[in-house]
Design a protein around this motif. Structure first.
Motif, PDB file in Angstrom:
ATOM      1  N   ALA A 100       0.830  -1.209   0.000  1.00  0.00           N
ATOM      2  CA  ALA A 100       0.000   0.000   0.000  1.00  0.00           C
ATOM      3  C   ALA A 100       0.866   1.261   0.000  1.00  0.00           C
ATOM      4  CB  ALA A 100      -0.928  -0.008   1.213  1.00  0.00           C
ATOM      5  N   GLU A 101       1.925   1.273   0.801  1.00  0.00           N
ATOM      6  CA  GLU A 101       2.817   2.429   0.820  1.00  0.00           C
ATOM      7  C   GLU A 101       3.496   2.620  -0.535  1.00  0.00           C
ATOM      8  OE1 GLU A 101       5.636   2.608   3.940  1.00  0.00           O
ATOM      9  OE2 GLU A 101       4.162   3.180   5.470  1.00  0.00           O
ATOM     10  N   GLN A 102       3.924   1.528  -1.143  1.00  0.00           N
ATOM     11  CA  GLN A 102       4.561   1.630  -2.452  1.00  0.00           C
ATOM     12  C   GLN A 102       3.602   2.168  -3.498  1.00  0.00           C
ATOM     13  OE1 GLN A 102       6.160  -2.228  -3.381  1.00  0.00           O
ATOM     14  NE2 GLN A 102       7.878  -2.042  -1.954  1.00  0.00           N
ATOM     15  N   LEU A 103       2.360   1.705  -3.471  1.00  0.00           N
ATOM     16  CA  LEU A 103       1.373   2.201  -4.428  1.00  0.00           C
ATOM     17  C   LEU A 103       1.110   3.689  -4.223  1.00  0.00           C
ATOM     18  CD1 LEU A 103      -0.693   1.557  -6.661  1.00  0.00           C
ATOM     19  CD2 LEU A 103      -2.352   1.060  -4.860  1.00  0.00           C
ATOM     20  N   LEU A 104       1.015   4.125  -2.980  1.00  0.00           N
ATOM     21  CA  LEU A 104       0.764   5.534  -2.673  1.00  0.00           C
ATOM     22  C   LEU A 104       1.911   6.414  -3.163  1.00  0.00           C
ATOM     23  CD1 LEU A 104      -0.925   7.716  -1.188  1.00  0.00           C
ATOM     24  CD2 LEU A 104       0.332   7.130   0.889  1.00  0.00           C
ATOM     25  N   LYS A 105       3.126   6.036  -2.814  1.00  0.00           N
ATOM     26  CA  LYS A 105       4.290   6.851  -3.192  1.00  0.00           C
ATOM     27  C   LYS A 105       4.522   6.829  -4.704  1.00  0.00           C
ATOM     28  CE  LYS A 105       6.652   6.135   1.239  1.00  0.00           C
ATOM     29  NZ  LYS A 105       7.856   5.556   1.912  1.00  0.00           N
ATOM     30  N   LYS A 106       4.402   5.664  -5.312  1.00  0.00           N
ATOM     31  CA  LYS A 106       4.667   5.537  -6.742  1.00  0.00           C
ATOM     32  C   LYS A 106       3.663   6.333  -7.568  1.00  0.00           C
ATOM     33  CE  LYS A 106       5.188   2.051 -10.368  1.00  0.00           C
ATOM     34  NZ  LYS A 106       5.143   0.594 -10.685  1.00  0.00           N
ATOM     35  N   SER A 107       2.384   6.270  -7.195  1.00  0.00           N
ATOM     36  CA  SER A 107       1.349   6.965  -7.967  1.00  0.00           C
ATOM     37  C   SER A 107       1.503   8.481  -7.883  1.00  0.00           C
ATOM     38  CB  SER A 107      -0.037   6.544  -7.474  1.00  0.00           C
ATOM     39  OG  SER A 107      -0.220   5.155  -7.604  1.00  0.00           O
ATOM     40  N   LEU A 108       1.722   8.989  -6.668  1.00  0.00           N
ATOM     41  CA  LEU A 108       1.878  10.438  -6.511  1.00  0.00           C
ATOM     42  C   LEU A 108       3.168  10.934  -7.151  1.00  0.00           C
ATOM     43  CD1 LEU A 108       0.617  10.915  -2.833  1.00  0.00           C
ATOM     44  CD2 LEU A 108      -0.621  11.306  -4.959  1.00  0.00           C
ATOM     45  N   TYR A 109       4.228  10.148  -7.051  1.00  0.00           N
ATOM     46  CA  TYR A 109       5.500  10.547  -7.672  1.00  0.00           C
ATOM     47  C   TYR A 109       5.361  10.594  -9.190  1.00  0.00           C
ATOM     48  CZ  TYR A 109      10.375  10.447  -9.162  1.00  0.00           C
ATOM     49  OH  TYR A 109      11.580  10.726  -9.775  1.00  0.00           O
ATOM     50  N   ALA A 110       4.677   9.608  -9.768  1.00  0.00           N
ATOM     51  CA  ALA A 110       4.491   9.584 -11.220  1.00  0.00           C
ATOM     52  C   ALA A 110       3.670  10.791 -11.668  1.00  0.00           C
ATOM     53  CB  ALA A 110       3.804   8.283 -11.627  1.00  0.00           C
ATOM     54  N   TYR A 111       2.622  11.122 -10.906  1.00  0.00           N
ATOM     55  CA  TYR A 111       1.805  12.286 -11.267  1.00  0.00           C
ATOM     56  C   TYR A 111       2.636  13.568 -11.197  1.00  0.00           C
ATOM     57  CZ  TYR A 111      -1.828  15.844 -11.140  1.00  0.00           C
ATOM     58  OH  TYR A 111      -2.597  16.955 -11.406  1.00  0.00           O
ATOM     59  N   ASP A 112       3.390  13.732 -10.123  1.00  0.00           N
ATOM     60  CA  ASP A 112       4.203  14.945  -9.968  1.00  0.00           C
ATOM     61  C   ASP A 112       5.243  15.068 -11.080  1.00  0.00           C
ATOM     62  OD1 ASP A 112       2.789  15.575  -7.697  1.00  0.00           O
ATOM     63  OD2 ASP A 112       4.241  14.689  -6.318  1.00  0.00           O
ATOM     64  N   SER A 113       5.845  13.949 -11.444  1.00  0.00           N
ATOM     65  CA  SER A 113       6.896  13.986 -12.466  1.00  0.00           C
ATOM     66  C   SER A 113       6.341  14.345 -13.838  1.00  0.00           C
ATOM     67  CB  SER A 113       7.607  12.629 -12.522  1.00  0.00           C
ATOM     68  OG  SER A 113       8.199  12.320 -11.280  1.00  0.00           O
ATOM     69  N   GLU A 114       5.221  13.740 -14.189  1.00  0.00           N
ATOM     70  CA  GLU A 114       4.680  13.943 -15.528  1.00  0.00           C
ATOM     71  C   GLU A 114       3.985  15.293 -15.685  1.00  0.00           C
ATOM     72  OE1 GLU A 114       2.563  10.642 -17.250  1.00  0.00           O
ATOM     73  OE2 GLU A 114       3.502   9.238 -15.856  1.00  0.00           O
ATOM     74  N   THR A 115       3.645  15.940 -14.597  1.00  0.00           N
ATOM     75  CA  THR A 115       2.981  17.256 -14.672  1.00  0.00           C
ATOM     76  C   THR A 115       3.879  18.365 -14.135  1.00  0.00           C
ATOM     77  OG1 THR A 115       1.957  16.953 -12.489  1.00  0.00           O
ATOM     78  CG2 THR A 115       0.717  16.197 -14.417  1.00  0.00           C
ATOM     79  N   LEU A 116       5.165  18.097 -14.067  1.00  0.00           N
ATOM     80  CA  LEU A 116       6.093  19.080 -13.485  1.00  0.00           C
ATOM     81  C   LEU A 116       6.117  20.379 -14.285  1.00  0.00           C
ATOM     82  CD1 LEU A 116       8.182  19.642 -11.294  1.00  0.00           C
ATOM     83  CD2 LEU A 116       9.927  18.642 -12.800  1.00  0.00           C
ATOM     84  N   ASP A 117       6.010  20.279 -15.603  1.00  0.00           N
ATOM     85  CA  ASP A 117       6.049  21.491 -16.433  1.00  0.00           C
ATOM     86  C   ASP A 117       4.863  22.415 -16.164  1.00  0.00           C
ATOM     87  OD1 ASP A 117       8.330  20.492 -17.559  1.00  0.00           O
ATOM     88  OD2 ASP A 117       7.318  19.640 -19.314  1.00  0.00           O
ATOM     89  N   SER A 118       3.763  21.862 -15.714  1.00  0.00           N
ATOM     90  CA  SER A 118       2.572  22.678 -15.460  1.00  0.00           C
ATOM     91  C   SER A 118       2.674  23.473 -14.164  1.00  0.00           C
ATOM     92  CB  SER A 118       1.330  21.783 -15.393  1.00  0.00           C
ATOM     93  OG  SER A 118       1.196  21.027 -16.578  1.00  0.00           O
TER      94      SER A 118
END
Length: 325
Positions: A100-118
């Motif tokens: 559960a911790e891995q899913l939480l961290k991985k999902s939020l990190y992926a979102y932050d990385s892919e929307t960093l330019d915004s």
């Protein structure tokens, strides 16, 4: 910021401009400044003056935030659905807390990385944060629900096994002290097994720890052990044992009537279950069993008693009559 909205705004501006230009053509006395002023007024009256069309890179940033959120939410729901399917069958998920911790961290990190330019666009930053909050709430809410369900499944499994061990330890041929010792060992083993298993379920990142679950489990184990002598399973076993004994062939000289008194006392002083213990004494055909558990202030215990604090001392006398004819 979709295509229909953009077309609508263009049409509104063009209509306002054409109306102003037509009015100006009928009156040649109007100069250029008056024409510009009237055109501006028409645009303001149309309600689109305060809504400038987004540049292409801004519109693209909005779309990126929405697309990344949809992708991550789809992945999260698929994983949660698999966990819920297993939990609904009364099972636990292996290493649930870690996954559960891995899913939480991985999902939020992926979102932050892919929307960093915004993040550097003031008009998009708020929308980006809003989408991230929705993704985080989706994860945390479902993980909390799954944690509670995992705890319930684990409690039911341990209590069922503990009840079987109590039934095994109970025997008419054994002494009260040996039965009490076997039941105490079974209780300690059940508490240890639950504490070990719940470590794989807790999610420290969301403050979902084992402390409360262990307190509740200790209270349930104590209650199960206290109520065991009056449980249907225990009564049925004793009845079957008596019938089996009476059906055996005996010599006429073995006729006898034996009387015995069993006293079971439970002392429950103030506290939250930090102190638990049992002691027994047997003299001839009589026995005395005393249990102590300082859980009178435990909300779980009070709820099980119907909102009333348990009595400080509870004594259950039992008269045992063995007739051999």
């Amino acid at each position: 910021h979709n295509t229909n909205t953009i077309q609508y705004k263009h049409q509104a501006i063009n209509s306002a401009s054409r109306a102003a230009a037509a009015a100006a053509a009928t009156d040649e006395s109007k100069n250029l400044s008056a024409l510009i002023f009237e055109t501006q007024s028409k645009i303001q009256e149309s309600g689109v003056a305060g809504e400038a069309l987004d540049p292409p890179h801004v519109a693209q940033a909005f779309l990126t935030c929405r697309r990344v959120y949809a992708k991550q939410a789809k992945t999260v729901r698929a994983k949660l659905a698999a966990w819920k399917a297993r939990s609904s069958r009364g099972l636990t998920v292996d290493y649930f807390g870690e996954q559960a911790e891995q899913l939480l961290k991985k999902s939020l990190y992926a979102y932050d990385s892919e929307t960093l330019d915004s993040a550097g666009l003031p008009s998009v930053a708020g929308y980006r944060l809003e989408m991230r909050t929705q993704l985080q709430n989706l994860l945390e809410t479902n993980i909390e629900d799954l944690f509670d369900q995992q705890i319930d499944n684990l409690q039911n499994s341990v209590l069922k096994k503990f009840s079987r061990q109590l039934l095994t330890a109970d025997s008419l041929t054994a002494t009260a002290e040996s039965i009490l010792e076997a039941q105490s060992v079974a209780m300690r083993n059940a508490a240890f097994a639950f504490g070990t298993a719940v470590e794989n379920i807790e999610v420290p990142a969301l403050s979902l720890t084992k402390a409360k679950a262990i307190r509740v489990m200790d209270a349930k184990l104590t209650e199960t052990m206290t109520k065991y002598p009056d449980s249907p399973q225990a009564k049925l076993k004793r009845m079957n044992a008596v019938q089996k004994t009476t059906n055996r062939k005996r010599k006429p000289a073995s006729r006898a009537i034996d009387l015995g008194l069993d006293l079971v006392a439970m002392i429950r002083p103030d506290g939250f279950g930090s102190l638990q213990g049992f002691a027994g004494y047997q003299m001839g055909g009589n026995s005395l069993t005393v249990g102590v558990a300082n859980d009178a202030d435990d909300p779980q215990v009070i709820a099980q008693m119907g909102g009333v604090r348990p009595a400080l001392i509870r004594v259950q006398p039992k008269l045992r009559v063995d007739v051999e004819l």
